[in-house]
Design a protein around this motif. Structure first.
Motif, PDB file in Angstrom:
ATOM      1  N   LEU A  39      18.159 -12.763  -4.216  1.00  0.00           N
ATOM      2  CA  LEU A  39      17.408 -12.532  -4.618  1.00  0.00           C
ATOM      3  C   LEU A  39      17.548 -11.357  -4.914  1.00  0.00           C
ATOM      4  O   LEU A  39      17.406 -10.836  -5.545  1.00  0.00           O
ATOM      5  N   THR A  40      16.875 -10.603  -3.963  1.00  0.00           N
ATOM      6  CA  THR A  40      16.759  -9.115  -3.738  1.00  0.00           C
ATOM      7  C   THR A  40      17.612  -8.240  -4.738  1.00  0.00           C
ATOM      8  O   THR A  40      17.588  -7.170  -5.334  1.00  0.00           O
ATOM      9  N   SER A  41      19.177  -8.417  -3.625  1.00  0.00           N
ATOM     10  CA  SER A  41      19.963  -7.273  -3.917  1.00  0.00           C
ATOM     11  C   SER A  41      20.154  -8.592  -5.783  1.00  0.00           C
ATOM     12  O   SER A  41      20.441  -6.897  -6.389  1.00  0.00           O
ATOM     13  N   LYS A  42      19.974  -9.355  -6.251  1.00  0.00           N
ATOM     14  CA  LYS A  42      20.590  -9.459  -7.686  1.00  0.00           C
ATOM     15  C   LYS A  42      19.332  -8.728  -8.853  1.00  0.00           C
ATOM     16  O   LYS A  42      19.963  -8.279  -9.652  1.00  0.00           O
ATOM     17  N   GLU A  43      18.467  -8.513  -8.413  1.00  0.00           N
ATOM     18  CA  GLU A  43      16.908  -7.868  -8.610  1.00  0.00           C
ATOM     19  C   GLU A  43      17.104  -6.530  -9.186  1.00  0.00           C
ATOM     20  O   GLU A  43      17.436  -5.869 -10.010  1.00  0.00           O
ATOM     21  N   VAL A  44      17.563  -6.422  -7.277  1.00  0.00           N
ATOM     22  CA  VAL A  44      18.282  -4.435  -7.465  1.00  0.00           C
ATOM     23  C   VAL A  44      19.398  -3.877  -8.213  1.00  0.00           C
ATOM     24  O   VAL A  44      19.079  -2.984  -9.710  1.00  0.00           O
ATOM     25  N   SER A  45      20.072  -4.747  -8.777  1.00  0.00           N
ATOM     26  CA  SER A  45      21.335  -5.487  -9.234  1.00  0.00           C
ATOM     27  C   SER A  45      20.755  -4.332 -10.863  1.00  0.00           C
ATOM     28  O   SER A  45      21.314  -3.710 -11.844  1.00  0.00           O
ATOM     29  N   ALA A  46      20.039  -5.774 -11.109  1.00  0.00           N
ATOM     30  CA  ALA A  46      20.037  -5.794 -12.874  1.00  0.00           C
ATOM     31  C   ALA A  46      18.952  -3.808 -13.422  1.00  0.00           C
ATOM     32  O   ALA A  46      18.977  -3.864 -14.306  1.00  0.00           O
ATOM     33  N   SER A  47      18.533  -4.110 -12.389  1.00  0.00           N
ATOM     34  CA  SER A  47      17.375  -2.889 -12.051  1.00  0.00           C
ATOM     35  C   SER A  47      18.189  -1.110 -12.456  1.00  0.00           C
ATOM     36  O   SER A  47      18.299  -0.888 -12.695  1.00  0.00           O
ATOM     37  N   ILE A  48      19.748  -1.507 -12.057  1.00  0.00           N
ATOM     38  CA  ILE A  48      20.528  -0.087 -12.002  1.00  0.00           C
ATOM     39  C   ILE A  48      21.444  -0.344 -13.394  1.00  0.00           C
ATOM     40  O   ILE A  48      22.474  -0.272 -13.557  1.00  0.00           O
ATOM     41  N   GLY A  49      21.279  -1.449 -14.124  1.00  0.00           N
ATOM     42  CA  GLY A  49      22.484  -1.218 -15.672  1.00  0.00           C
ATOM     43  C   GLY A  49      23.596  -2.433 -14.618  1.00  0.00           C
ATOM     44  O   GLY A  49      23.940  -3.200 -15.572  1.00  0.00           O
ATOM     45  N   TYR A  50      23.445  -3.565 -13.570  1.00  0.00           N
ATOM     46  CA  TYR A  50      24.095  -5.069 -13.942  1.00  0.00           C
ATOM     47  C   TYR A  50      23.554  -5.471 -14.834  1.00  0.00           C
ATOM     48  O   TYR A  50      22.536  -6.234 -14.443  1.00  0.00           O
ATOM     49  N   LYS A  51      24.264  -6.811 -15.803  1.00  0.00           N
ATOM     50  CA  LYS A  51      23.747  -7.628 -16.432  1.00  0.00           C
ATOM     51  C   LYS A  51      24.646  -8.860 -16.241  1.00  0.00           C
ATOM     52  O   LYS A  51      26.032  -8.792 -15.483  1.00  0.00           O
ATOM     53  N   VAL A  52      23.844  -9.827 -15.502  1.00  0.00           N
ATOM     54  CA  VAL A  52      24.202 -11.361 -14.934  1.00  0.00           C
ATOM     55  C   VAL A  52      25.202 -11.785 -15.799  1.00  0.00           C
ATOM     56  O   VAL A  52      24.788 -12.283 -17.578  1.00  0.00           O
ATOM     57  N   GLY A  53      26.018 -12.306 -15.760  1.00  0.00           N
ATOM     58  CA  GLY A  53      27.150 -13.021 -16.060  1.00  0.00           C
ATOM     59  C   GLY A  53      27.922 -12.421 -16.239  1.00  0.00           C
ATOM     60  O   GLY A  53      29.788 -12.870 -16.776  1.00  0.00           O
ATOM     61  N   GLN A  54      28.113 -10.704 -16.198  1.00  0.00           N
ATOM     62  CA  GLN A  54      29.379  -9.998 -15.947  1.00  0.00           C
ATOM     63  C   GLN A  54      30.814 -10.574 -14.671  1.00  0.00           C
ATOM     64  O   GLN A  54      31.301 -10.191 -15.095  1.00  0.00           O
ATOM     65  N   GLY A  55      30.295 -11.115 -14.003  1.00  0.00           N
ATOM     66  CA  GLY A  55      31.131 -10.954 -12.974  1.00  0.00           C
ATOM     67  C   GLY A  55      31.286 -10.852 -11.921  1.00  0.00           C
ATOM     68  O   GLY A  55      30.390  -8.980 -11.965  1.00  0.00           O
ATOM     69  N   GLN A  56      31.507 -10.666 -10.481  1.00  0.00           N
ATOM     70  CA  GLN A  56      31.502  -9.612  -9.790  1.00  0.00           C
ATOM     71  C   GLN A  56      33.371  -9.805  -9.045  1.00  0.00           C
ATOM     72  O   GLN A  56      33.993  -9.418  -9.791  1.00  0.00           O
ATOM     73  N   PRO A  57      33.522  -8.126  -8.913  1.00  0.00           N
ATOM     74  CA  PRO A  57      34.817  -7.801  -8.754  1.00  0.00           C
ATOM     75  C   PRO A  57      35.419  -8.797  -8.100  1.00  0.00           C
ATOM     76  O   PRO A  57      35.460  -9.493  -7.500  1.00  0.00           O
TER      77      PRO A  57
END
Length: 254
Positions: free
Chosen positions: A236-254
């Protein structure tokens, strides 16, 4: 008002970032629909200044100067400051030590450490470097970065035994990394420090690539007892930090 020559430089950088094996001048001019004569001059200047490199097949690749610029840009984002509130909350939730690290060439560098009042002693401190293959944070980078980058790093890394638990067989390590990709997090089971168990997760940026990793570490017995709860909070924290630096949920992962 845009400057045509500057735009062409940017298009070259963007193109070569997609072709890590490099392209010839002719291929660059064709793919970008630039005149070959002006492309030759542009590429020659960028090569001379260190922004491009040239291999024995006359293929140009992004050069070492861009690494320095990219590293400076990465540092200017100040991930650790951006992530600090989330890391503190994670520490409070799990009552164990929380770390954050960035990739520095083929090692990881710790940029944040949030101690708990029952933290155990560890050699990991902000600013210190560790190998990727034997740390939870490092294995998060290896598991979730692109295959070419992972192979380049492992090809130039000697898998030395740090503890009696360190994985020193590349095939075994790569099999483990595939499992981590499925789990969404990585594990260090006393592989870097005796008695220390660590779980780590990737942090993604706006470009959909791993930019950092965060982890929870503590004594193995205590960590195992609350393993599921820690993993849930960590992800959950990794998702929150990712969102805070510009990652958009739903983009998928590499």
């Amino acid at each position: 008002m845009s400057v045509k020559s500057a735009e062409r430089v940017l298009r070259v950088f963007e193109l070569l970032s997609q072709y890590q094996d490099g392209l010839t001048i002719k291929e660059i001019s064709e793919k970008l629909s630039f005149p070959q004569s002006s492309t030759s001059g542009l590429i020659g200047t960028l090569y001379k200044e260190g922004y491009l490199s040239l291999d024995s097949f006359n293929q140009y690749k992004l050069g070492p100067k861009l690494i320095q610029i990219g590293s400076a840009a990465l540092e200017s984002l100040d991930f650790s400051k951006q992530a600090l509130p989330y890391l503190k909350k994670l520490m409070e939730d799990v009552q164990e030590t929380v770390f954050m690290a960035l990739l520095s060439e083929k090692d990881l560098v710790y940029v944040a450490k949030i101690d708990n009042n029952r933290s155990i002693r560890t050699t990991a401190q902000p600013g210190s470097h560790k190998p990727l293959y034997c740390t939870g944070l490092g294995k998060a980078f290896l598991a979730f970065m692109n295959e070419q980058q992972k192979n380049q790093i492992l090809d130039s890394t000697e898998l030395l035994p740090i503890t009696s638990h360190t994985i020193t067989d590349r095939l075994e390590l790569e099999q483990q990394l595939e499992i981590f990709k499925q789990l969404g997090h990585s594990i260090d089971d006393e592989e870097n420090e005796e008695g220390l168990f660590c779980m780590a997760a990737p942090v993604y940026g706006a470009d959909n690539s791993i930019q950092a990793a965060i982890s929870v570490a503590g004594p193995k017995e205590r960590m195992i007892k609350q393993r599921n709860a820690i993993v849930e909070k960590l992800l959950l924290t990794s998702k929150e930090v990712s969102a805070s630096i510009g990652y958009k949920v739903g983009q998928g992962q590499p």
